[in-house]
Scaffold this motif. Structure first.
Motif, short mmCIF file in Angstrom:
data_model
loop_
_atom_site.label_atom_id
_atom_site.label_comp_id
_atom_site.label_asym_id
_atom_site.label_seq_id
_atom_site.Cartn_x
_atom_site.Cartn_y
_atom_site.Cartn_z
N GLY A 1 0.85 -1.18 0.00
CA GLY A 1 0.00 0.00 0.00
C GLY A 1 0.89 1.23 0.00
O GLY A 1 1.88 1.28 0.74
N LYS A 2 0.55 2.21 -0.83
CA LYS A 2 1.40 3.39 -0.97
C LYS A 2 0.67 4.64 -0.51
O LYS A 2 -0.54 4.76 -0.62
CB LYS A 2 1.83 3.54 -2.43
N LYS A 3 1.47 5.56 0.00
CA LYS A 3 0.98 6.86 0.43
C LYS A 3 1.96 7.90 -0.08
O LYS A 3 3.02 7.56 -0.62
CB LYS A 3 0.83 6.90 1.95
N VAL A 4 1.62 9.16 0.08
CA VAL A 4 2.46 10.24 -0.43
C VAL A 4 3.88 10.13 0.14
O VAL A 4 4.86 10.35 -0.56
CB VAL A 4 1.84 11.62 -0.11
N THR A 5 4.00 9.77 1.39
CA THR A 5 5.30 9.76 2.06
C THR A 5 6.00 8.40 2.06
O THR A 5 7.02 8.25 2.72
CB THR A 5 5.15 10.24 3.52
N GLY A 6 5.49 7.42 1.34
CA GLY A 6 6.16 6.13 1.32
C GLY A 6 5.21 4.98 1.03
O GLY A 6 4.20 5.14 0.36
N ALA A 7 5.53 3.82 1.61
CA ALA A 7 4.73 2.61 1.37
C ALA A 7 4.87 1.67 2.55
O ALA A 7 5.80 1.79 3.35
CB ALA A 7 5.19 1.92 0.09
N HIS A 8 3.93 0.75 2.65
CA HIS A 8 4.00 -0.33 3.62
C HIS A 8 3.76 -1.64 2.88
O HIS A 8 3.06 -1.67 1.87
CB HIS A 8 2.95 -0.16 4.73
N THR A 9 4.34 -2.71 3.40
CA THR A 9 4.17 -4.03 2.80
C THR A 9 3.80 -5.04 3.88
O THR A 9 4.04 -4.81 5.07
CB THR A 9 5.45 -4.50 2.09
N GLY A 10 3.24 -6.15 3.42
CA GLY A 10 2.88 -7.21 4.35
C GLY A 10 2.37 -8.43 3.60
O GLY A 10 2.52 -8.53 2.38
N THR A 11 1.76 -9.32 4.35
CA THR A 11 1.24 -10.56 3.78
C THR A 11 -0.19 -10.80 4.24
O THR A 11 -0.65 -10.23 5.23
CB THR A 11 2.11 -11.77 4.20
N ILE A 12 -0.88 -11.66 3.49
CA ILE A 12 -2.22 -12.15 3.83
C ILE A 12 -2.20 -13.65 3.54
O ILE A 12 -1.76 -14.07 2.46
CB ILE A 12 -3.32 -11.49 2.99
N ASN A 13 -2.68 -14.45 4.47
CA ASN A 13 -2.73 -15.90 4.26
C ASN A 13 -3.95 -16.30 3.44
O ASN A 13 -5.00 -15.67 3.54
CB ASN A 13 -2.77 -16.64 5.60
N LEU A 14 -3.79 -17.37 2.70
CA LEU A 14 -4.92 -17.97 1.99
C LEU A 14 -5.63 -18.94 2.92
O LEU A 14 -4.98 -19.64 3.71
CB LEU A 14 -4.44 -18.73 0.75
N LYS A 15 -6.97 -19.00 2.81
CA LYS A 15 -7.75 -20.02 3.52
C LYS A 15 -7.89 -21.27 2.66
O LYS A 15 -7.86 -22.38 3.16
CB LYS A 15 -9.16 -19.48 3.82
N SER A 16 -8.12 -21.02 1.36
CA SER A 16 -8.32 -22.13 0.43
C SER A 16 -8.14 -21.61 -0.99
O SER A 16 -8.13 -20.41 -1.23
CB SER A 16 -9.72 -22.72 0.59
N GLY A 17 -8.02 -22.55 -1.91
CA GLY A 17 -7.92 -22.16 -3.31
C GLY A 17 -7.71 -23.37 -4.20
O GLY A 17 -7.20 -24.39 -3.76
N PHE A 18 -8.13 -23.22 -5.44
CA PHE A 18 -7.93 -24.28 -6.43
C PHE A 18 -7.98 -23.69 -7.83
O PHE A 18 -8.55 -22.62 -8.06
CB PHE A 18 -8.98 -25.39 -6.29
N PHE A 19 -7.33 -24.41 -8.75
CA PHE A 19 -7.45 -24.14 -10.18
C PHE A 19 -8.22 -25.28 -10.80
O PHE A 19 -8.02 -26.44 -10.43
CB PHE A 19 -6.07 -24.09 -10.85
N ASN A 20 -9.07 -24.98 -11.76
CA ASN A 20 -9.68 -26.00 -12.61
C ASN A 20 -8.87 -26.04 -13.90
O ASN A 20 -8.62 -25.00 -14.51
CB ASN A 20 -11.14 -25.68 -12.91
N MET A 21 -8.46 -27.25 -14.27
CA MET A 21 -7.64 -27.44 -15.46
C MET A 21 -8.35 -28.40 -16.41
O MET A 21 -9.03 -29.33 -15.97
CB MET A 21 -6.29 -28.03 -15.08
N GLU A 22 -8.19 -28.16 -17.71
CA GLU A 22 -8.68 -29.09 -18.72
C GLU A 22 -7.56 -29.29 -19.73
O GLU A 22 -7.08 -28.32 -20.32
CB GLU A 22 -9.93 -28.53 -19.41
N ASP A 23 -7.15 -30.53 -19.89
CA ASP A 23 -6.02 -30.86 -20.76
C ASP A 23 -4.82 -29.99 -20.42
O ASP A 23 -4.16 -29.43 -21.30
CB ASP A 23 -6.40 -30.71 -22.23
N GLU A 24 -4.57 -29.82 -19.13
CA GLU A 24 -3.45 -29.06 -18.59
C GLU A 24 -3.49 -27.58 -18.93
O GLU A 24 -2.47 -26.88 -18.88
CB GLU A 24 -2.13 -29.70 -19.00
#
Length: 189
Positions: free
Chosen positions: A39-62
């Motif tokens: 996240g950025k502001k006029v005087t700089g920026a901050h950084t961090g992380t967010i954890n995932l709870k779940s997730g998936f990709f659907n694939m067809e023929d890779e």
């Protein structure tokens, strides 16, 4: 005899059709995956992380055909600060001024459309829900072996996150926080 021949042909067509389109769901390894925010502001920026709870990709023929990801907004972490300043910023980001995690503990991205750009690169359209507000987002996604990477720029004002926004408040000066924040996503599966 004719019926048996027709049944045999029908069974062969079904088997060949099934073999021709192999679909699979690739679950995301949430412990090995990482979502980093900036996240950025006029005087700089901050950084961090967010954890995932779940997730998936659907694939067809890779090839990528869909997916869905849920972020645990209660895990918003600041990585560029320590001590009291870290606690203050994390508390403020979790408050109603920003993500309101008590009422909205999750954010969700559902992939709605995908265009292959070749070489395991995709243009992706999805619906991102933050604070029960859903808006479309677009981004590029690169897939390599058992990983995927994407960079997203999100306009927080579209999700009713207006604190410190120069788009809504005048005379903020160097206290202005830019509307867009960035997500750098590295997924393992």
């Amino acid at each position: 005899m004719k019926k048996n021949l027709l049944k045999g042909v029908a069974a062969t067509v079904i088997v060949l059709t099934t073999l021709a389109f192999t679909t699979m769901k690739k679950e995301i390894n949430i412990k090995e995956s990482k979502v980093t925010w900036t996240g950025k502001k006029v005087t700089g920026a901050h950084t961090g992380t967010i954890n995932l709870k779940s997730g998936f990709f659907n694939m067809e023929d890779e090839k990528l055909i869909g997916g869905e990801f849920v972020m645990d907004m209660t895990t918003i972490n600041t990585t560029d600060l320590s001590g009291e300043n870290k606690q203050k910023l994390e508390g403020h980001l979790k408050s109603e001024d920003f993500f309101g995690v008590e009422k909205h503990p999750s954010a969700k991205l559902v992939i709605t459309n995908i265009a292959s750009k070749g070489n395991d690169s995709y243009g992706v359209v999805g619906n991102l829900t933050i604070k029960n507000i859903t808006k479309p987002v677009t981004f590029d996604l690169e897939m390599n072996d058992n990983s995927a990477n994407a960079k997203l720029s999100i306009d927080r004002s579209k999700y009713d996150i207006k604190y410190g926004s120069g788009s809504f408040f005048d005379d903020l000066g160097d206290k202005t926080i830019y509307d867009n924040f960035d997500l750098d996503v590295n997924l393992k599966f």
